[in-house]
Design a protein around this motif. Structure first.
Motif, PDB file in Angstrom:
ATOM      1  N   LYS A 281       0.839  -1.198   0.000  1.00  0.00           N
ATOM      2  CA  LYS A 281       0.000   0.000   0.000  1.00  0.00           C
ATOM      3  C   LYS A 281       0.873   1.247   0.000  1.00  0.00           C
ATOM      4  O   LYS A 281       1.956   1.268   0.599  1.00  0.00           O
ATOM      5  CB  LYS A 281      -0.909   0.035   1.236  1.00  0.00           C
ATOM      6  CG  LYS A 281      -2.069  -0.939   1.187  1.00  0.00           C
ATOM      7  CD  LYS A 281      -2.977  -0.766   2.394  1.00  0.00           C
ATOM      8  CE  LYS A 281      -4.139  -1.747   2.359  1.00  0.00           C
ATOM      9  NZ  LYS A 281      -4.958  -1.661   3.589  1.00  0.00           N
ATOM     10  N   LEU A 282       0.363   2.291  -0.649  1.00  0.00           N
ATOM     11  CA  LEU A 282       1.025   3.594  -0.597  1.00  0.00           C
ATOM     12  C   LEU A 282       0.639   4.269   0.715  1.00  0.00           C
ATOM     13  O   LEU A 282      -0.540   4.399   1.032  1.00  0.00           O
ATOM     14  CB  LEU A 282       0.572   4.465  -1.781  1.00  0.00           C
ATOM     15  CG  LEU A 282       1.272   5.812  -1.921  1.00  0.00           C
ATOM     16  CD1 LEU A 282       2.747   5.642  -2.275  1.00  0.00           C
ATOM     17  CD2 LEU A 282       0.581   6.676  -2.980  1.00  0.00           C
ATOM     18  N   VAL A 283       1.657   4.682   1.479  1.00  0.00           N
ATOM     19  CA  VAL A 283       1.396   5.311   2.780  1.00  0.00           C
ATOM     20  C   VAL A 283       2.127   6.643   2.868  1.00  0.00           C
ATOM     21  O   VAL A 283       3.101   6.896   2.153  1.00  0.00           O
ATOM     22  CB  VAL A 283       1.853   4.414   3.961  1.00  0.00           C
ATOM     23  CG1 VAL A 283       1.080   3.106   3.977  1.00  0.00           C
ATOM     24  CG2 VAL A 283       3.367   4.165   3.925  1.00  0.00           C
ATOM     25  N   GLY A 284       1.656   7.470   3.766  1.00  0.00           N
ATOM     26  CA  GLY A 284       2.394   8.670   4.147  1.00  0.00           C
ATOM     27  C   GLY A 284       3.211   8.359   5.387  1.00  0.00           C
ATOM     28  O   GLY A 284       2.775   7.600   6.251  1.00  0.00           O
ATOM     29  N   PHE A 285       4.400   8.930   5.476  1.00  0.00           N
ATOM     30  CA  PHE A 285       5.215   8.736   6.675  1.00  0.00           C
ATOM     31  C   PHE A 285       5.941  10.036   7.005  1.00  0.00           C
ATOM     32  O   PHE A 285       6.193  10.868   6.138  1.00  0.00           O
ATOM     33  CB  PHE A 285       6.237   7.601   6.478  1.00  0.00           C
ATOM     34  CG  PHE A 285       7.248   7.858   5.399  1.00  0.00           C
ATOM     35  CD1 PHE A 285       8.403   8.590   5.656  1.00  0.00           C
ATOM     36  CD2 PHE A 285       7.044   7.387   4.098  1.00  0.00           C
ATOM     37  CE1 PHE A 285       9.337   8.842   4.667  1.00  0.00           C
ATOM     38  CE2 PHE A 285       7.970   7.651   3.095  1.00  0.00           C
ATOM     39  CZ  PHE A 285       9.113   8.376   3.378  1.00  0.00           C
ATOM     40  N   GLU A 286       6.239  10.206   8.281  1.00  0.00           N
ATOM     41  CA  GLU A 286       7.079  11.339   8.682  1.00  0.00           C
ATOM     42  C   GLU A 286       8.264  10.816   9.486  1.00  0.00           C
ATOM     43  O   GLU A 286       8.147   9.824  10.222  1.00  0.00           O
ATOM     44  CB  GLU A 286       6.283  12.384   9.452  1.00  0.00           C
ATOM     45  CG  GLU A 286       5.571  11.911  10.687  1.00  0.00           C
ATOM     46  CD  GLU A 286       4.709  13.014  11.310  1.00  0.00           C
ATOM     47  OE1 GLU A 286       4.712  13.098  12.561  1.00  0.00           O
ATOM     48  OE2 GLU A 286       4.040  13.765  10.580  1.00  0.00           O
ATOM     49  N   GLY A 322      10.922  15.962   7.894  1.00  0.00           N
ATOM     50  CA  GLY A 322      10.990  15.112   6.711  1.00  0.00           C
ATOM     51  C   GLY A 322       9.715  14.304   6.568  1.00  0.00           C
ATOM     52  O   GLY A 322       9.268  13.652   7.517  1.00  0.00           O
ATOM     53  N   ILE A 323       9.096  14.365   5.366  1.00  0.00           N
ATOM     54  CA  ILE A 323       7.877  13.590   5.094  1.00  0.00           C
ATOM     55  C   ILE A 323       8.030  12.890   3.750  1.00  0.00           C
ATOM     56  O   ILE A 323       8.877  13.257   2.934  1.00  0.00           O
ATOM     57  CB  ILE A 323       6.608  14.479   5.049  1.00  0.00           C
ATOM     58  CG1 ILE A 323       6.707  15.517   3.908  1.00  0.00           C
ATOM     59  CG2 ILE A 323       6.370  15.163   6.384  1.00  0.00           C
ATOM     60  CD1 ILE A 323       5.381  16.220   3.588  1.00  0.00           C
ATOM     61  N   GLY A 324       7.187  11.892   3.532  1.00  0.00           N
ATOM     62  CA  GLY A 324       7.235  11.224   2.237  1.00  0.00           C
ATOM     63  C   GLY A 324       6.056  10.305   2.015  1.00  0.00           C
ATOM     64  O   GLY A 324       5.237  10.060   2.905  1.00  0.00           O
ATOM     65  N   LEU A 325       5.979   9.828   0.791  1.00  0.00           N
ATOM     66  CA  LEU A 325       5.042   8.775   0.405  1.00  0.00           C
ATOM     67  C   LEU A 325       5.878   7.588  -0.043  1.00  0.00           C
ATOM     68  O   LEU A 325       6.978   7.759  -0.579  1.00  0.00           O
ATOM     69  CB  LEU A 325       4.142   9.220  -0.753  1.00  0.00           C
ATOM     70  CG  LEU A 325       3.210  10.403  -0.535  1.00  0.00           C
ATOM     71  CD1 LEU A 325       2.507  10.772  -1.843  1.00  0.00           C
ATOM     72  CD2 LEU A 325       2.166  10.085   0.536  1.00  0.00           C
ATOM     73  N   GLY A 326       5.361   6.399   0.181  1.00  0.00           N
ATOM     74  CA  GLY A 326       6.069   5.215  -0.280  1.00  0.00           C
ATOM     75  C   GLY A 326       5.190   3.984  -0.193  1.00  0.00           C
ATOM     76  O   GLY A 326       4.188   3.974   0.531  1.00  0.00           O
ATOM     77  N   TYR A 327       5.558   2.976  -0.947  1.00  0.00           N
ATOM     78  CA  TYR A 327       4.852   1.695  -0.879  1.00  0.00           C
ATOM     79  C   TYR A 327       5.517   0.812   0.163  1.00  0.00           C
ATOM     80  O   TYR A 327       6.753   0.678   0.175  1.00  0.00           O
ATOM     81  CB  TYR A 327       4.872   0.995  -2.240  1.00  0.00           C
ATOM     82  CG  TYR A 327       3.913   1.618  -3.225  1.00  0.00           C
ATOM     83  CD1 TYR A 327       2.577   1.240  -3.248  1.00  0.00           C
ATOM     84  CD2 TYR A 327       4.329   2.617  -4.093  1.00  0.00           C
ATOM     85  CE1 TYR A 327       1.681   1.838  -4.125  1.00  0.00           C
ATOM     86  CE2 TYR A 327       3.450   3.220  -4.979  1.00  0.00           C
ATOM     87  CZ  TYR A 327       2.120   2.826  -4.984  1.00  0.00           C
ATOM     88  OH  TYR A 327       1.240   3.427  -5.851  1.00  0.00           O
ATOM     89  N   VAL A 328       4.706   0.232   1.042  1.00  0.00           N
ATOM     90  CA  VAL A 328       5.203  -0.727   2.026  1.00  0.00           C
ATOM     91  C   VAL A 328       4.329  -1.974   1.980  1.00  0.00           C
ATOM     92  O   VAL A 328       3.182  -1.922   1.530  1.00  0.00           O
ATOM     93  CB  VAL A 328       5.187  -0.140   3.466  1.00  0.00           C
ATOM     94  CG1 VAL A 328       6.149   1.038   3.571  1.00  0.00           C
ATOM     95  CG2 VAL A 328       3.790   0.272   3.898  1.00  0.00           C
ATOM     96  N   THR A 329       4.870  -3.083   2.447  1.00  0.00           N
ATOM     97  CA  THR A 329       4.056  -4.292   2.541  1.00  0.00           C
ATOM     98  C   THR A 329       2.891  -4.012   3.497  1.00  0.00           C
ATOM     99  O   THR A 329       3.038  -3.266   4.481  1.00  0.00           O
ATOM    100  CB  THR A 329       4.893  -5.483   3.025  1.00  0.00           C
ATOM    101  OG1 THR A 329       5.581  -5.110   4.222  1.00  0.00           O
ATOM    102  CG2 THR A 329       5.917  -5.900   1.964  1.00  0.00           C
ATOM    103  N   THR A 330       1.744  -4.586   3.199  1.00  0.00           N
ATOM    104  CA  THR A 330       0.488  -4.245   3.889  1.00  0.00           C
ATOM    105  C   THR A 330       0.559  -4.293   5.415  1.00  0.00           C
ATOM    106  O   THR A 330      -0.021  -3.418   6.069  1.00  0.00           O
ATOM    107  CB  THR A 330      -0.655  -5.132   3.352  1.00  0.00           C
ATOM    108  OG1 THR A 330      -0.731  -4.930   1.927  1.00  0.00           O
ATOM    109  CG2 THR A 330      -1.989  -4.761   3.949  1.00  0.00           C
TER     110      THR A 330
END
Length: 360
Positions: A281-286, A322-330
């Motif tokens: 899934k694409l998630v937001g992270f900080e 620092g923030i970003g979007l990325g795909y991680v395993t569910t």
């Protein structure tokens, strides 16, 4: 490289011009942070005339659009716009777009500049219903006038009550003395404002009038670099980074524009994916620690195992982190999940957060 009609103006204003999506584009004027804050607090103007515009019309226009897009365009009424995407036949996304219902049996599709030729070919290949298609991309310019003061700053240029245009609605009206301008309450910043569509030979006049009207409100020209930090703080996807030909709309968190109440390209396979659940899934992270995540950095778990990849990242000007979007395993996709971003061999602690990052 193609040139947008106002390139000479951006050069005269001292903009840093760089190639982007096949066009010479203004990337920076004063600096990313200053421009970013201008849009968050006042009003700024982006020249995004590189975007593509297709007019689809005729009795079978809706049938074609329903077939090639994931959202349900039958719910559109005249004066309303809709965010959608073109699914490909392999589970990925050809492009994301905005659909405007201009008239009965007439729709304007606004697509990403880098995908104009690809999208046109894709739609053409699927047009077995003989809908009328016109590629207007080289004839139209687009200015995004964005920020909390945009309504007040631009109201003197039109008789339309700008405060009454709801989000994702538009009016075709006189603007800055020019007839038949599309005034659209859309944008890519999360700070309100409008997108103005006009003919190429009209855009310089509109640019000048907009800056005259906005002077008292601190209006400034804004480059594409700040457009990227603004959209990222909102968690909006950028084609080529966060979504592409290999990412499914369901993986990308675009289930809300994927309507299985109709048949569309690859809808059966996507329906199965929805029923079975996605693997990533694409998630937001900080970031919890100092650091700046960047495109293609690895995402790892606490033991250093790779669990995903960063698709977009920055030091957020409004949040100073620092923030970003990325795909991680569910399993790592739920809010507050502990993840680490591998930045130059260091695993920097981060956590998954709910989008948007920036809340007014």
């Amino acid at each position: 490289m193609k040139n947008i009609p106002l390139l000479h103006i951006h050069e005269s204003l001292g903009a840093k011009i760089l190639p982007f999506a096949g066009y010479n584009m203004p990337i920076l004027y004063e600096g990313v942070n200053i421009e970013h804050e201008t849009v968050r607090n006042a009003v700024g103007v982006f020249d995004v005339s590189h975007m593509g515009e297709f007019l689809i019309s005729g009795p079978n226009a809706l049938a074609l659009i329903q077939k090639i897009t994931t959202n349900d365009a039958s719910t559109l009424t005249i004066g309303k716009a809709q965010y959608s995407c073109f699914p490909n036949d392999k589970g990925g996304i050809v492009d994301d777009l905005i659909i405007y219902k201009m008239k009965e049996e007439e729709y304007l599709l606004v697509v990403n500049a880098s995908n104009i030729d690809k999208d046109w070919e894709w739609i053409s290949v699927h047009n077995d219903v003989n809908a009328d298609m016109k590629n207007l991309s080289d004839e139209y310019s687009l200015l995004a006038i964005q920020g909390p003061k945009a309504i007040e700053a631009m109201q003197s240029l039109t008789s339309v009550n700008l405060s009454e245009i709801k989000y994702y609605h538009f009016e075709v009206a006189e603007f800055a003395g020019i007839q038949n301008v599309i005034i659209s309450a859309t944008g890519y910043t999360g700070s309100g404002g409008f997108e103005i569509y006009c003919k190429n030979d009209e855009v310089e006049h509109i640019w000048n009038k907009a800056f005259e009207a906005g002077t008292a409100f601190g209006i400034k020209p804004i480059g594409l670099a700040a457009r990227d930090t603004l959209r990222l703080e909102m968690g909006f996807c950028l084609y080529g980074n966060d979504i592409n030909d290999t990412t499914s709309p369901l993986e990308a968190g675009l289930g809300w524009i994927t309507k299985f109440t109709k048949d569309f390209v690859n809808s059966e396979a996507l329906k199965v994916q929805k029923e079975n659940g996605v693997q990533r899934k694409l998630v937001g992270f900080e970031l919890i620690e100092r650091g700046v995540p960047r495109h293609d950095y690895e995402i790892v778990d606490k033991d250093g195992n790779t669990i995903g990849i960063v698709t977009s990242g920055t030091m957020a000007p409004s949040l100073n982190k620092g923030i970003g979007l990325g795909y991680v395993t569910t399993p790592f996709s739920t809010p507050d999940s502990e993840i680490f971003i591998r930045i130059r061999k260091n695993d920097v602690a981060a956590k998954v957060v709910k989008l948007p990052f920036y809340k007014k």
